[in-house]
Write a protein that holds these residues in place. Sequence first.
Motif, PDB file in Angstrom:
ATOM      1  N   LEU A  62      -0.643  24.120  16.294  1.00  0.00           N
ATOM      2  CA  LEU A  62      -2.042  24.531  16.426  1.00  0.00           C
ATOM      3  C   LEU A  62      -2.162  26.036  16.227  1.00  0.00           C
ATOM      4  O   LEU A  62      -1.348  26.809  16.738  1.00  0.00           O
ATOM      5  CB  LEU A  62      -2.575  24.149  17.802  1.00  0.00           C
ATOM      6  CG  LEU A  62      -2.659  22.649  18.107  1.00  0.00           C
ATOM      7  CD1 LEU A  62      -3.178  22.420  19.517  1.00  0.00           C
ATOM      8  CD2 LEU A  62      -3.540  21.925  17.090  1.00  0.00           C
ATOM      9  N   LYS A  76      -5.852  13.656  22.231  1.00  0.00           N
ATOM     10  CA  LYS A  76      -6.203  12.236  22.288  1.00  0.00           C
ATOM     11  C   LYS A  76      -5.849  11.612  23.627  1.00  0.00           C
ATOM     12  O   LYS A  76      -6.601  10.795  24.160  1.00  0.00           O
ATOM     13  CB  LYS A  76      -5.517  11.476  21.150  1.00  0.00           C
ATOM     14  CG  LYS A  76      -5.998  11.865  19.745  1.00  0.00           C
ATOM     15  CD  LYS A  76      -5.288  11.030  18.693  1.00  0.00           C
ATOM     16  CE  LYS A  76      -5.814  11.347  17.298  1.00  0.00           C
ATOM     17  NZ  LYS A  76      -5.561  12.770  16.940  1.00  0.00           N
ATOM     18  N   LYS A 112      -9.514  17.771  27.124  1.00  0.00           N
ATOM     19  CA  LYS A 112      -9.658  19.066  26.469  1.00  0.00           C
ATOM     20  C   LYS A 112      -8.759  20.059  27.212  1.00  0.00           C
ATOM     21  O   LYS A 112      -8.912  20.255  28.420  1.00  0.00           O
ATOM     22  CB  LYS A 112     -11.102  19.557  26.514  1.00  0.00           C
ATOM     23  CG  LYS A 112     -11.301  20.931  25.858  1.00  0.00           C
ATOM     24  CD  LYS A 112     -12.685  21.503  26.159  1.00  0.00           C
ATOM     25  CE  LYS A 112     -13.758  20.745  25.442  1.00  0.00           C
ATOM     26  NZ  LYS A 112     -13.741  20.991  23.975  1.00  0.00           N
ATOM     27  N   THR A 141      -8.821  28.321  14.310  1.00  0.00           N
ATOM     28  CA  THR A 141      -9.131  27.343  13.273  1.00  0.00           C
ATOM     29  C   THR A 141     -10.233  26.406  13.777  1.00  0.00           C
ATOM     30  O   THR A 141     -10.639  26.456  14.936  1.00  0.00           O
ATOM     31  CB  THR A 141      -7.873  26.539  12.899  1.00  0.00           C
ATOM     32  OG1 THR A 141      -7.329  25.941  14.075  1.00  0.00           O
ATOM     33  CG2 THR A 141      -6.833  27.446  12.270  1.00  0.00           C
ATOM     34  N   ALA A 142     -10.692  25.522  12.882  1.00  0.00           N
ATOM     35  CA  ALA A 142     -11.831  24.663  13.215  1.00  0.00           C
ATOM     36  C   ALA A 142     -11.565  23.778  14.425  1.00  0.00           C
ATOM     37  O   ALA A 142     -12.479  23.523  15.233  1.00  0.00           O
ATOM     38  CB  ALA A 142     -12.193  23.799  12.003  1.00  0.00           C
ATOM     39  N   ASP A 143     -10.335  23.275  14.563  1.00  0.00           N
ATOM     40  CA  ASP A 143     -10.037  22.383  15.696  1.00  0.00           C
ATOM     41  C   ASP A 143      -9.472  23.135  16.901  1.00  0.00           C
ATOM     42  O   ASP A 143      -9.142  22.516  17.914  1.00  0.00           O
ATOM     43  CB  ASP A 143      -9.074  21.270  15.271  1.00  0.00           C
ATOM     44  CG  ASP A 143      -7.737  21.790  14.781  1.00  0.00           C
ATOM     45  OD1 ASP A 143      -7.667  22.989  14.419  1.00  0.00           O
ATOM     46  OD2 ASP A 143      -6.761  21.020  14.768  1.00  0.00           O
ATOM     47  N   VAL A 144      -9.363  24.468  16.787  1.00  0.00           N
ATOM     48  CA  VAL A 144      -8.912  25.295  17.915  1.00  0.00           C
ATOM     49  C   VAL A 144      -9.859  26.499  18.036  1.00  0.00           C
ATOM     50  O   VAL A 144      -9.486  27.651  17.833  1.00  0.00           O
ATOM     51  CB  VAL A 144      -7.454  25.770  17.730  1.00  0.00           C
ATOM     52  CG1 VAL A 144      -6.916  26.356  19.036  1.00  0.00           C
ATOM     53  CG2 VAL A 144      -6.553  24.627  17.272  1.00  0.00           C
ATOM     54  N   HIS A 171      -8.746  22.868  22.543  1.00  0.00           N
ATOM     55  CA  HIS A 171      -8.417  21.807  21.588  1.00  0.00           C
ATOM     56  C   HIS A 171      -8.596  20.466  22.283  1.00  0.00           C
ATOM     57  O   HIS A 171      -8.201  20.294  23.443  1.00  0.00           O
ATOM     58  CB  HIS A 171      -6.972  21.939  21.090  1.00  0.00           C
ATOM     59  CG  HIS A 171      -6.586  20.880  20.102  1.00  0.00           C
ATOM     60  ND1 HIS A 171      -7.056  20.861  18.811  1.00  0.00           N
ATOM     61  CD2 HIS A 171      -5.781  19.784  20.228  1.00  0.00           C
ATOM     62  CE1 HIS A 171      -6.558  19.821  18.170  1.00  0.00           C
ATOM     63  NE2 HIS A 171      -5.780  19.153  19.011  1.00  0.00           N
ATOM     64  N   ASP A 172      -9.208  19.528  21.574  1.00  0.00           N
ATOM     65  CA  ASP A 172      -9.391  18.177  22.100  1.00  0.00           C
ATOM     66  C   ASP A 172      -8.197  17.316  21.704  1.00  0.00           C
ATOM     67  O   ASP A 172      -7.982  17.046  20.518  1.00  0.00           O
ATOM     68  CB  ASP A 172     -10.676  17.562  21.546  1.00  0.00           C
ATOM     69  CG  ASP A 172     -11.918  18.287  22.029  1.00  0.00           C
ATOM     70  OD1 ASP A 172     -11.925  18.731  23.193  1.00  0.00           O
ATOM     71  OD2 ASP A 172     -12.872  18.424  21.235  1.00  0.00           O
ATOM     72  N   ASN A 202      -8.754  11.588  25.782  1.00  0.00           N
ATOM     73  CA  ASN A 202      -9.525  12.700  25.221  1.00  0.00           C
ATOM     74  C   ASN A 202      -9.599  13.935  26.128  1.00  0.00           C
ATOM     75  O   ASN A 202     -10.687  14.485  26.357  1.00  0.00           O
ATOM     76  CB  ASN A 202     -10.947  12.241  24.876  1.00  0.00           C
ATOM     77  CG  ASN A 202     -10.958  11.063  23.923  1.00  0.00           C
ATOM     78  OD1 ASN A 202     -10.199  11.022  22.966  1.00  0.00           O
ATOM     79  ND2 ASN A 202     -11.810  10.088  24.205  1.00  0.00           N
TER      80      ASN A 202
END
Length: 330
Positions: free
Chosen positions: A214, A241, A254, A218-221, A238-239, A252
Motif C-alpha cells: 500500500l 476485506k 477500516k 493513492t486512491a485506495d489509501v 484503507h478499507d 470490511n
Amino acid sequence: MRILMSAVLLAALLPSAAQAADCKLQIIDIIHMDPAFEGLEERIPVKINGVQKSFIFDTGGSLTQVARAMAEDLKLPVRQGNIQMYDVAGNISRDQAAIHEFMIGHMRGTDVNLPVNPGGLPADGIVALDYLHTFDADVDFTSNTLRIFSQDHCPGQVVYWTSPANVGIVPITMNGYHMIVPVTLDGKPERAVIDTGATFSTITIPEAHRLFDLTPGTADVPEYGKFNNDPTLKTYSHDFKSLSIGDIAVTNPKLILIPNAMGRNADRSQYVGDRTKSDKTEINVDDMIIGMDVLRKLHIYIAFGERKMYVSGTSAPPVSTAPAAPATAQ
C-alpha cells in the motif's frame, strides 16, 4: 507502593477447597465504565486522595499514569523518576506524581508514584494492565462493565456469558504490559496489540507497505488526518476485506495507517556493546493495533494466568449469569 484490600475482599481471593473443586469463577470486583468519544472509549472511575477522577481503560498503555493537567489541578507532588515514558507521537516524560491513596473499585493503593503522561490526555489518566495482570479481566462492552476475577480457577472454565456464536480462544503474548495476539488481515498473518485505549485500529505505514504494497496518498489509501494533531505526522486509511481474531471475523474493517514516530525524539546515543542500536532505533510503535472500533463489537475475557483470551461477538444485553461482587466489600 502498597496495595491493601479489605478483609472481605481478601477472603474472596482465597477460595475454599469446595470452591476450588467445582471450578467456579471467583469475582473480585465489578467496575461500571463510562463510554466516551462516541462510545469508542471506556472510562474507569478512580479516586485519587479521595477525589473522584475519570481514567481511560487502556490495555495498550505501558503503565498506569496520570495526566499532567490533573496532577497540577490536585497539586500532586511531581518530581523526576527513573521511568522514561514515550507516547506514540514521540513525546517524552520522566516525571512522576506522588499519590497518598489511589483506588480502582475496591482495590486500594497507598503511597503510590505514577508516571506523568508525556502528551495531552483527553482524560485524567490511564489505567493499564500493570494494575490488572495478576487477576483475570472480563470486558463486556455491551453493558460497559469490567469484571475482575481471581486467576484461581480450572483452565478454560471461564465462559459464563451467553454468546451469539462459539467463543474463540486466542493465545496471548505479553510484551511488558502490552497484550499481543495473532490475527489475520486479508489473509495475511500478523501480530496485533489489543488496545482499549485506541479509538481506531491501526497499522504502521511501513508494515502496510510490506504486507500489502500500500502506498500512502493513492486512491485506495487516501489521507485521513494528522497523528495526535501533529501537522508533521500525516495518517492515511484503507478499507480491508476481513480481520480475524481466532474464530471471530470482522468484515470490511477500516484501518488507519500511521507513521512510526514513537522514537523520533529518543536519545541517539549508541548502546555500549552494540553501536548499531540506540533508544531511537529500539523504541517503535507496534506494527498493528486492534482498537475500540473493532473491540466494541466483542466480548473478551483475558485469562492472564493461562495466557489466553476468550473472545466472542456481543449480543443484546441478557440477564447476566456472572457472579456478583462481594456485597459488603468496601
